[in-house]
Design an enzyme around this catalytic site. Structure first.
Site, mmCIF file in Angstrom:
data_model
loop_
_atom_site.group_PDB
_atom_site.id
_atom_site.type_symbol
_atom_site.label_atom_id
_atom_site.label_comp_id
_atom_site.label_asym_id
_atom_site.label_seq_id
_atom_site.Cartn_x
_atom_site.Cartn_y
_atom_site.Cartn_z
ATOM 1 N N ARG B 237 0.859 -1.166 0.000
ATOM 2 C CA ARG B 237 0.000 0.000 0.000
ATOM 3 C C ARG B 237 0.904 1.228 0.000
ATOM 4 N NH1 ARG B 237 -3.360 -2.691 -1.551
ATOM 5 N NH2 ARG B 237 -5.430 -3.183 -0.744
ATOM 6 N N GLU B 266 -4.067 7.268 -4.974
ATOM 7 C CA GLU B 266 -4.025 6.695 -6.324
ATOM 8 C C GLU B 266 -5.186 7.277 -7.119
ATOM 9 O OE1 GLU B 266 -2.235 2.437 -4.789
ATOM 10 O OE2 GLU B 266 -4.112 2.383 -5.931
ATOM 11 N N HIS B 285 -1.673 0.351 -9.882
ATOM 12 C CA HIS B 285 -2.230 -0.673 -8.984
ATOM 13 C C HIS B 285 -2.746 -1.869 -9.780
ATOM 14 C CE1 HIS B 285 -4.118 -1.182 -4.730
ATOM 15 N NE2 HIS B 285 -3.783 -2.343 -5.243
#
Lengths: 345, 318
Positions: B237, B266, B285
């Site tokens: 993360r 993000e 991601h």
């Protein structure tokens, strides 16, 4: 002769007998520094062993230098060796070529002039296998495209339906199971890939079972079943355009072609067409023909293509080892000793 | 449950930016009566009693007290993926609602992503793409290098399995030590102190859950312990890494490079320095973003939800 150990960097054969002072052998290089020249830090080391003569210097002083030059240090396939050059170097004994490929050399010609040839086959293997894996993973997971999305000034969000394809558990077909191909297989096995291979000769049972590789005597069988087709062959008259329209059409439309051998192993025009017409899904190429491609070449514009600038062996460590191996080969060649990594006809 | 009526499954949306993938709808509709948030909000009175399960996709819908209070028959929340940092676990538990995630589905794909980033960074693949050969586009070796894995759960372990095939020297740091056979199978050496791992590793791979303990786990101090030739890879993360400290470390050569599949937030703001640094690869991601893995996640979620609704043990209960 026993090939050079991968990490060998001690040269017992290179120490001159005590008290013996000798002029350093004259060795021709293309140039030092610049885009394709011998690296400056390598040159420092080389100058301890040889009197380096750059091509420019040679051409300016042919009369004196032509008889002195006893070896050619070929870096990134330069200087180009033609008959004219060989004729003007009567004392040339050996050409040491960087890397493993020797398709750029006219071995028959060199043999006629009694000039020996060496390459650096083993030091490049792991780096090249690593790059093959890097290309397969990057292509499959759309890493370059993903990077562009991540940094683009227009990106506001990452869409959920933007997906790549899985590497783990997929089928990898290795065309050319030499040292490099085998190291790719070793790496791919850890990704639980199913491994097929096609080679002039079948490997022995222990080698096959160590990586779980299945031999495909017919390349067609490999092409039809593979999710990834990786090329790791030498370029020879037999492998020239090995992958053409027919082979590409045998591949799955969801398959990716990875080339870490030589550009000419693939029919490049057929590849462009296959990619444009979705005959195959994608390609990842460390090698093309020519290198680099003209800037307006269609391969450079296709979204489903990754092209790297022939960096298969491009790590500081490996390039250093290549250089050291070449020095060793030249010394052996000049002393009439068995030449490590000699390339025989 | 009424005869023949399928249990109601609440999802955020179908398709769209963060919605359930169209290819998964058939599977979900086979077992559940699908209700989108939009439908729920437009018809609360009717829908609220129908919802027995929620399927989170990319952390949505947001689970708050208000939502939990309005779903009296909610039995289970199934999370796609494995990260749980977006959920208030105590709150959910206080309503007697069970939770499950999808650890099996995600591990190979995420491990592959970690290796892809490691290789791409080491060999300067993104930089090299369609560029003319540069005599100085030399990368660093992967084979034989030292990999330090921080977080040796399922994903970390799968990374170790892959790295071993590259003849990498593997160090790992984890809350608990793995069994000897597990260590031997991948040739991994335990580093009780993270400092020891940071000082030796050529590649530092961060594969932890985000918890209060791992928040900014990798900061200025940790990066200064790393070798100046080392690469940081983050697939956990964004908040596990102190992002400002990372920028400074990359700009001043404290570490060689970074490869990040995750950031905070993000996406990053478009003027963020990380987007401009040459020695950084950022990916959107994509750790689990393959057709196969996303489908497996939904399959795993369906299994978990059905178990919960039938009063059976939930395979991946939290």
């Amino acid at each position: 002769t026993k090939p050079c150990g991968r990490r060998s960097s001690s040269f017992p054969s290179l120490d001159p007998p005590a008290g013996f002072v000798q002029e350093l052998p004259y060795v021709l290089v293309d140039c030092i520094g610049g885009r394709y020249g011998v690296y400056e830090d390598h040159a420092e080391f080389l100058k301890k062993h040889f009197h380096l003569i750059a091509m420019k210097e040679y051409l300016e002083n042919k009369k004196f230098l032509s008889k002195k030059i006893r070896a050619i240090y070929m870096w990134y396939h330069k200087p180009v060796i033609k008959e004219e050059l060989l004729q003007s170097l009567p004392n040339l004994k050996i050409v040491a070529s960087s890397g493993v490929g020797i398709d750029h050399l006219d071995l028959n010609l060199l043999s006629r002039y009694g000039v020996k040839v060496s390459n650096t086959p083993f030091v490049v293997s792991t780096d090249t296998a690593d790059l093959g894996m890097a290309l397969m993973l990057a292509s499959s997971r759309r890493l370059v495209e993903g990077y562009q999305i991540a940094v683009s000034p227009d990106t506001e969000y990452f869409p959920a339906d933007w997906l790549g394809a899985e590497v783990s558990g997929a089928t990898l077909g290795i065309v050319g199971m030499g040292t490099i191909g085998y190291k790719v297989a070793e790496r791919a096995k850890a990704f639980e890939m199913k491994i097929l291979y096609h080679n002039r000769n079948q490997r022995n049972k222990e080698e096959e079972s160590a990586v779980g590789a299945i031999y495909c005597k017919k390349i067609d069988d490999l092409l039809q079943q593979s999710d990834f087709v990786l090329l790791s062959v030498n370029l020879t008259p037999q492998t020239h355009k090995l992958i053409g329209k027919r082979e590409l059409e045998l591949m799955k439309p969801t398959a990716t072609l990875i080339n870490i051998s030589r550009g000419l192993v693939v029919d490049q025009d057929a590849l462009v067409e296959a990619l444009q017409n979705k005959v195959i899904k994608a390609a990842a190429l460390d090698v093309t023909y020519p290198e680099p491609l003209p800037r307006d070449h269609p391969l450079l514009k296709l979204k489903n293509v990754i092209i790297t600038p022939h960096i298969g062996s491009a790590t500081k460590k490996t390039r250093r080892l290549m250089m050291e191996n070449m020095v060793e080969s030249i010394h052996a060649g000049l002393r009439g000793l068995p030449i490590p990594n000699e390339v025989l006809l | 449950m009424g005869g023949g009526e399928l249990p109601g499954l609440l999802v955020n949306e179908i398709g769209g930016i963060h919605g359930i993938l169209h290819g998964h709808v058939a599977l979900l509709k086979k077992h559940f009566y699908l209700i989108t948030m939009k439908e729920f909000l437009e018809n609360r009175k009717h829908m609220s009693k129908k919802v027995q399960a929620i399927y989170l996709w990319w952390h949505k819908p947001i689970i708050d007290r208000e939502l939990l209070q309005s779903l009296p028959n909610l039995k289970v929340i199934a999370n796609s993926g494995v990260g749980m940092d977006h959920l208030d676990l105590k709150l959910v538990a206080s309503f007697g609602v069970k939770m499950a995630n999808a650890p099996y589905a995600v591990s190979s794909s995420t491990a592959d992503t970690g290796m892809a980033l490691l290789l791409a960074s080491a060999r300067r693949l993104v930089e090299g793409n369609i560029s003319i050969l540069l005599s100085d586009l030399l990368g660093v070796e992967v084979t034989g290098a030292t990999l330090g894995i921080i977080g040796m759960g399922s994903i970390g372990y799968k990374i170790a399995l892959r790295a071993k095939a590259f003849e990498m020297n593997i160090l790992y740091h984890n809350r608990t030590r793995r069994k000897e056979q597990e260590e031997q199978a991948v040739g991994a050496t335990y580093c009780e102190k993270i400092d020891s791992l940071l000082q030796q590793a050529d590649f530092v791979m961060v594969v932890v859950s985000l918890t209060p303990q791992t928040h900014k786990l990798i900061g200025k101090r940790e990066m200064e312990l790393m070798k100046p030739t080392a690469t940081l890879i983050n697939i956990s993360r964004g908040a596990v890494v102190d992002q400002e400290a990372l920028v400074t470390a990359l700009q001043t050569g404290v570490i060689r490079a970074a490869a990040l599949d995750v950031t905070y937030p993000e996406p990053l703001p478009r003027d963020h320095t990380l987007l401009k640094l040459k020695n950084v690869i950022i990916t959107p991601h994509l750790g689990i973003k393959t057709d196969k893995t996303t489908y497996m996640i939904t399959e795993e979620a369906v299994e978990n939800i059905l178990a919960a609704l039938n009063g059976l043990p939930i395979p991946s209960e939290l």
